[in-house]
Design a protein around this motif. Structure first.
Motif, PDB file in Angstrom:
ATOM      1  N   PRO A  16      -9.373  13.190   0.293  1.00  0.00           N
ATOM      2  CA  PRO A  16      -9.298  12.476  -0.985  1.00  0.00           C
ATOM      3  C   PRO A  16      -8.468  13.262  -1.995  1.00  0.00           C
ATOM      4  N   LEU A  17      -7.631  12.553  -2.725  1.00  0.00           N
ATOM      5  CA  LEU A  17      -6.876  13.180  -3.809  1.00  0.00           C
ATOM      6  C   LEU A  17      -7.436  12.601  -5.115  1.00  0.00           C
ATOM      7  N   LYS A  18      -8.694  12.930  -5.322  1.00  0.00           N
ATOM      8  CA  LYS A  18      -9.413  12.403  -6.470  1.00  0.00           C
ATOM      9  C   LYS A  18      -9.623  13.533  -7.473  1.00  0.00           C
ATOM     10  N   VAL A  19      -9.134  13.303  -8.680  1.00  0.00           N
ATOM     11  CA  VAL A  19      -9.137  14.360  -9.685  1.00  0.00           C
ATOM     12  C   VAL A  19     -10.175  14.048 -10.759  1.00  0.00           C
ATOM     13  N   TYR A  20     -10.947  15.075 -11.103  1.00  0.00           N
ATOM     14  CA  TYR A  20     -11.986  14.926 -12.120  1.00  0.00           C
ATOM     15  C   TYR A  20     -11.588  15.642 -13.412  1.00  0.00           C
TER      16      TYR A  20
ATOM     17  N   PHE B 271     -13.268  20.410 -20.269  1.00  0.00           N
ATOM     18  CA  PHE B 271     -12.054  19.595 -20.101  1.00  0.00           C
ATOM     19  C   PHE B 271     -11.067  20.161 -19.077  1.00  0.00           C
ATOM     20  N   LEU B 272     -11.576  20.978 -18.164  1.00  0.00           N
ATOM     21  CA  LEU B 272     -10.718  21.409 -17.062  1.00  0.00           C
ATOM     22  C   LEU B 272     -10.537  20.213 -16.118  1.00  0.00           C
ATOM     23  N   VAL B 273      -9.264  19.868 -15.876  1.00  0.00           N
ATOM     24  CA  VAL B 273      -8.935  18.800 -14.933  1.00  0.00           C
ATOM     25  C   VAL B 273      -8.828  19.445 -13.565  1.00  0.00           C
ATOM     26  N   GLN B 274      -9.513  18.894 -12.575  1.00  0.00           N
ATOM     27  CA  GLN B 274      -9.631  19.628 -11.319  1.00  0.00           C
ATOM     28  C   GLN B 274      -9.915  18.738 -10.118  1.00  0.00           C
ATOM     29  N   LEU B 275      -9.518  19.276  -8.967  1.00  0.00           N
ATOM     30  CA  LEU B 275      -9.821  18.671  -7.685  1.00  0.00           C
ATOM     31  C   LEU B 275     -10.934  19.485  -7.072  1.00  0.00           C
TER      32      LEU B 275
ATOM     33  N   THR C 282     -13.667  10.584 -13.648  1.00  0.00           N
ATOM     34  CA  THR C 282     -12.430  10.574 -12.878  1.00  0.00           C
ATOM     35  C   THR C 282     -11.224  10.632 -13.809  1.00  0.00           C
ATOM     36  N   PHE C 283     -10.291  11.533 -13.504  1.00  0.00           N
ATOM     37  CA  PHE C 283      -9.026  11.633 -14.235  1.00  0.00           C
ATOM     38  C   PHE C 283      -8.031  10.660 -13.605  1.00  0.00           C
ATOM     39  N   VAL C 284      -7.849  10.784 -12.292  1.00  0.00           N
ATOM     40  CA  VAL C 284      -7.037   9.812 -11.551  1.00  0.00           C
ATOM     41  C   VAL C 284      -7.432   9.891 -10.076  1.00  0.00           C
ATOM     42  N   ASP C 285      -7.364   8.755  -9.392  1.00  0.00           N
ATOM     43  CA  ASP C 285      -7.688   8.727  -7.967  1.00  0.00           C
ATOM     44  C   ASP C 285      -6.442   8.299  -7.200  1.00  0.00           C
ATOM     45  N   LEU C 286      -5.831   9.243  -6.479  1.00  0.00           N
ATOM     46  CA  LEU C 286      -4.587   8.947  -5.753  1.00  0.00           C
ATOM     47  C   LEU C 286      -4.846   8.581  -4.295  1.00  0.00           C
TER      48      LEU C 286
END
Ligand SMILES: [Zn+2]
Length: 428
Positions: A61-65, A71-75, A34-38
């Motif tokens: 869900p606005l959960k970003v991996y 290292f691609l940050v993505q939903l 998880t990068f960030v979970d909004l």
């Protein structure tokens, strides 16, 4: 204007079955980090009309991996792209500074790549023709590609040839068959919105002439993290790129990034320049080597760097709420300025509704009279500020803060102040 966008979003959404089964949209590795979970959030552009205020509203869900391999940050694509972009409320032409940016770009490209009346410029996600109009003024042939029907229609009425299609490896050959072949392909703030990245970049390669140039602008992940711009994360943006990861994506399809510029737009963007890998007329420049090095040194090839981001986001939420709670306890009034997508992420994540912000205003008539998704804060035209005289103006599109503060100097007449939430809460 029809409400098909709203209704489709409500009725025809496609959600992924298993969160745990997600894979990276570039390299297909399983997404485990998880990068960030909004939290849960509505689609940030689905403004609610008065007659839908009492209806059910979908939240996703606005959960970003972050992918541990590339290292691609993505939903995850919680809502399909065709649901989101068929009728899109955002019209670029409403911002003065964005138009100035577009004009400057066309001058630069014309000079650097010697574009003339025999060239062809193709813009992907050309919106209402806000940028291509400047190439048209220079007598350079253009083609816009814009999937949102209502937006494309505005461009066509302005005399900008525009195709209403989703661009990918399957639609690019059709354009080629119609005789289009590009000296310059540009895409501003579209890469993040592409569900199938590999197919999109394949399409670019197909449409590009042998010595053609591609420029793509996107918000820089390094800036997003450094400046705490978590509110630029929304369902409509599936991917968030470092330079290193963007480079991998183009290399994979036989293209080379030969230059890169760092721009102040959208809180800090990159403009990458790509060409066919076998076109050696344009050598790889110093700026590419420099940025690659800086990102490596900043830890962009280490998972840990990404996993630490969530801590600063949570702290930002606490400080914004702390300010608002204090202001309301003192009996102060707070109005918003703007109704951008990023504002909706911030307000929903922080749980800010009319208990904290009485209303917001926006210059875009499409949004006036509607309500912000999720929070149901009403949107008025900007003259409401002069009538209501709030104590604080909470600036939601902080990337335009200088322009907004300049336009709203009259609020000083009754002693009001501006609140800028990002990167750090600031009262001016
Ligand atoms: Zn990956």
């Amino acid at each position: 204007m029809k409400e098909t966008y709203q209704e489709e979003a409500l009725m025809d959404v496609q959600t992924k079955k298993e969160d745990s089964g997600s894979i990276c949209r570039f390299c297909s590795a399983p997404l485990k980090h998880t990068f960030v979970d909004l939290g849960m959030s509505p689609l940030c552009e689905s403004y609610v009309p008065q007659d839908k205020l009492n209806s059910m509203e979908p939240f996703y869900p606005l959960k970003v991996y972050v992918c541990e391999k590339c290292f691609l940050v993505q939903l995850d694509e919680y809502v399909s792209a065709s649901d989101i972009f068929t009728e899109y409320a955002y019209f670029s032409s409403y911002s003065d500074s964005w138009l100035a940016h577009a004009k400057k770009y066309t001058d630069l490209m014309q000079q650097r790549f010697k574009l003339n009346e025999k060239s062809m410029v193709v813009e992907l996600a050309s919106n209402d023709g806000y940028l291509l109009q400047y190439f048209v003024e220079k007598n350079i042939p253009v083609l816009g590609v814009e999937p949102a029907i209502n937006v494309a229609q505005v461009a066509i009425e302005k005399g900008i040839p525009t195709k209403t299609i989703f661009f990918n490896e399957f639609t690019a050959p059709q354009l080629k068959d119609e005789g289009f072949s590009a000296n310059l392909i540009l895409g501003n703030n579209v890469l993040a919105q592409v569900p199938d990245l590999n197919s999109f970049v394949k399409g670019i390669k197909i449409l590009l002439k042998l010595q053609g140039v591609v420029t793509i602008e996107f918000p820089h992940l390094m800036k997003l993290m450094d400046e705490n711009q978590f509110d630029t994360i929304y369902h409509e943006h599936f991917s968030y790129f470092s330079f290193i990861t963007a480079e991998k994506i183009f290399t994979e399809q036989g293209m080379t990034l030969f230059d890169v510029e760092e721009l102040p737009t959208h809180g800090g963007s990159l403009r990458i320049y790509a060409r066919h890998s076998d076109d050696d007329s344009k050598p790889v420049g110093e700026r590419v080597l420099g940025l690659r090095k800086r990102e490596r040194e900043a830890g962009f090839l280490q998972l840990e760097t990404y996993e630490n981001f969530k801590n600063q986001v949570e702290e930002t939420k606490r400080s914004i709420l702390e300010f608002l709670i204090q202001a309301k306890r003192e009996g102060k009034t707070v109005a918003g300025y703007g109704a951008p997508g990023k504002g909706n992420t911030l307000l929903n994540y922080c749980g800010i509704r009319t208990d904290f912000i009485d209303f917001t205003v926006d210059r875009n008539p499409y949004k006036q009279g509607k309500y912000l998704p999720g929070t149901h804060i009403p949107i008025y035209s900007p003259d409401k500020i002069g009538k209501f005289k709030p104590d604080y103006i909470f600036i939601l599109p902080w990337n335009f803060k200088d322009e907004i503060i300049n336009q709203l100097q009259y609020i000083r007449n009754w002693g009001a102040q501006f609140v800028i939430p990002i990167p750090k809460l600031q009262i001016v």
